[in-house]
Design a protein around this motif. Sequence first.
Motif, mmCIF file in Angstrom:
data_model
loop_
_atom_site.group_PDB
_atom_site.id
_atom_site.type_symbol
_atom_site.label_atom_id
_atom_site.label_comp_id
_atom_site.label_asym_id
_atom_site.label_seq_id
_atom_site.Cartn_x
_atom_site.Cartn_y
_atom_site.Cartn_z
ATOM 1 N N ASN A 6 0.812 -1.226 0.000
ATOM 2 C CA ASN A 6 0.000 0.000 0.000
ATOM 3 C C ASN A 6 0.842 1.273 0.000
ATOM 4 O OD1 ASN A 6 -2.236 -1.584 -0.043
ATOM 5 N ND2 ASN A 6 -2.886 -1.209 2.054
ATOM 6 N N GLY A 7 2.032 1.169 -0.610
ATOM 7 C CA GLY A 7 2.889 2.333 -0.732
ATOM 8 C C GLY A 7 3.562 2.765 0.544
ATOM 9 N N ALA A 8 3.460 1.937 1.596
ATOM 10 C CA ALA A 8 3.938 2.394 2.909
ATOM 11 C C ALA A 8 4.752 1.369 3.683
ATOM 12 C CB ALA A 8 2.739 2.822 3.761
ATOM 13 N N LYS A 9 4.430 0.098 3.569
ATOM 14 C CA LYS A 9 5.019 -0.922 4.440
ATOM 15 C C LYS A 9 5.984 -1.811 3.660
ATOM 16 C CE LYS A 9 5.125 -3.282 8.379
ATOM 17 N NZ LYS A 9 5.561 -2.685 9.666
ATOM 18 N N PRO A 10 7.323 -1.713 3.929
ATOM 19 C CA PRO A 10 8.275 -2.574 3.225
ATOM 20 C C PRO A 10 8.486 -3.900 3.954
ATOM 21 C CG PRO A 10 9.471 -0.971 4.537
ATOM 22 C CD PRO A 10 8.009 -0.712 4.777
ATOM 23 N N CYS A 11 8.853 -4.931 3.197
ATOM 24 C CA CYS A 11 9.191 -6.217 3.813
ATOM 25 C C CYS A 11 9.982 -7.045 2.813
ATOM 26 C CB CYS A 11 7.946 -6.970 4.268
ATOM 27 S SG CYS A 11 6.865 -7.509 2.930
ATOM 28 N N ILE A 12 10.605 -8.122 3.318
ATOM 29 C CA ILE A 12 11.336 -9.053 2.452
ATOM 30 C C ILE A 12 10.317 -9.888 1.677
ATOM 31 C CG2 ILE A 12 12.936 -10.987 2.385
ATOM 32 C CD1 ILE A 12 14.155 -9.896 4.982
ATOM 33 N N GLY A 13 10.416 -9.863 0.358
ATOM 34 C CA GLY A 13 9.392 -10.473 -0.474
ATOM 35 C C GLY A 13 9.395 -11.985 -0.533
ATOM 36 N N SER A 14 10.475 -12.621 -0.115
ATOM 37 C CA SER A 14 10.542 -14.080 -0.200
ATOM 38 C C SER A 14 9.995 -14.786 1.031
ATOM 39 C CB SER A 14 12.003 -14.512 -0.414
ATOM 40 O OG SER A 14 12.826 -13.972 0.611
ATOM 41 N N ASP A 15 9.681 -14.029 2.061
ATOM 42 C CA ASP A 15 9.181 -14.597 3.320
ATOM 43 C C ASP A 15 7.666 -14.457 3.358
ATOM 44 O OD1 ASP A 15 8.453 -15.175 5.957
ATOM 45 O OD2 ASP A 15 10.272 -14.296 6.803
ATOM 46 N N ARG A 16 6.947 -15.529 2.988
ATOM 47 C CA ARG A 16 5.491 -15.453 2.876
ATOM 48 C C ARG A 16 4.841 -15.077 4.214
ATOM 49 N NH1 ARG A 16 1.176 -17.048 -0.635
ATOM 50 N NH2 ARG A 16 -0.634 -16.114 0.356
ATOM 51 N N THR A 17 5.354 -15.610 5.301
ATOM 52 C CA THR A 17 4.785 -15.294 6.612
ATOM 53 C C THR A 17 4.925 -13.815 6.924
ATOM 54 O OG1 THR A 17 5.256 -17.517 7.438
ATOM 55 C CG2 THR A 17 4.872 -15.791 9.076
ATOM 56 N N ARG A 18 6.116 -13.263 6.628
ATOM 57 C CA ARG A 18 6.339 -11.843 6.891
ATOM 58 C C ARG A 18 5.512 -10.977 5.952
ATOM 59 N NH1 ARG A 18 12.369 -9.622 7.744
ATOM 60 N NH2 ARG A 18 12.164 -11.200 9.382
ATOM 61 N N VAL A 19 5.355 -11.428 4.719
ATOM 62 C CA VAL A 19 4.547 -10.679 3.757
ATOM 63 C C VAL A 19 3.099 -10.601 4.245
ATOM 64 C CG1 VAL A 19 3.570 -10.715 1.436
ATOM 65 C CG2 VAL A 19 6.006 -11.183 1.765
ATOM 66 N N GLU A 20 2.551 -11.718 4.684
ATOM 67 C CA GLU A 20 1.175 -11.735 5.173
ATOM 68 C C GLU A 20 1.025 -10.847 6.412
ATOM 69 O OE1 GLU A 20 0.387 -15.855 5.737
ATOM 70 O OE2 GLU A 20 -0.140 -16.210 3.629
ATOM 71 N N ALA A 21 2.023 -10.880 7.300
ATOM 72 C CA ALA A 21 1.980 -10.028 8.490
ATOM 73 C C ALA A 21 2.047 -8.554 8.090
ATOM 74 C CB ALA A 21 3.126 -10.375 9.430
#
Length: 250
Positions: A109-124
């Motif tokens: 949403n243009g605001a929250k960065p995360c590591i793209g390969s970690d599905r659990t972190r992406v969902e969080a």
Amino acid sequence: MAGIMVSRSKLFSAAVLFAAFLQPAQADPPRAVVELFTSQGCSSCPPADAVLAELAREPDIVALSFPVNYWDYLGWKDTLAHKSFTERQKAYAHARSDRQVYTPQMIINGAKPCIGSDRTRVEASIRDATGTQAKLPLDVDLKETNDTVTINVRETDMADMRAAEVWVLPVLREHTVPIERGENRGKTVTYANVVRGLKRVGEWRGGSARFEVPLEAARGGADGYVVLLQTSDESRPGVILGAARSASLR
């Protein structure tokens, strides 16, 4: 004669129902836009590309691949990368003041960065970015008529809503690339919802608004397109307020 009238009435009703069936279904308003900055020259990226492909199948998520070019020197030039995508990722980092530019990186949403390969972190991260909202703050409707795309932004009563820019992004639904050199040498990777350009359409300043774009320009030679309504600060991308995708990408 009465029997004939009833039959005609039934035929008319059936025709109306059939015509309605032929109309493309309206997509539910998305709750999240997920941007993946990826590279064919990055050995950590294929798992993230697979995660994005899974997200692309979720009806309430607009998932987009932005191939970047800053790993081209490693021995393989990304065949889908564009410098404007690299500039977009860097602009996000400047807006956050964290200078974190890497692959695979997702921005929610243009605001929250995360590591793209970690599905659990992406969902969080998606949960963190959306909170209790079931959809993005603004509804964006698309209609194609006479080789023109009409973009309608619905009025909102949110008093603190900032102005936003309207962008159209041509998108390839799927593209497979055999990689011959570099860190992913010998791999064949399929990319989902690959962005092929960024076209600024106009600016939204509140209330209901309508924008028109030639259909050919919106598609840009790709399979379909996505519309983003996104805030900006000194030309740096900010929070995404609304989004919609063409029927060909649903």
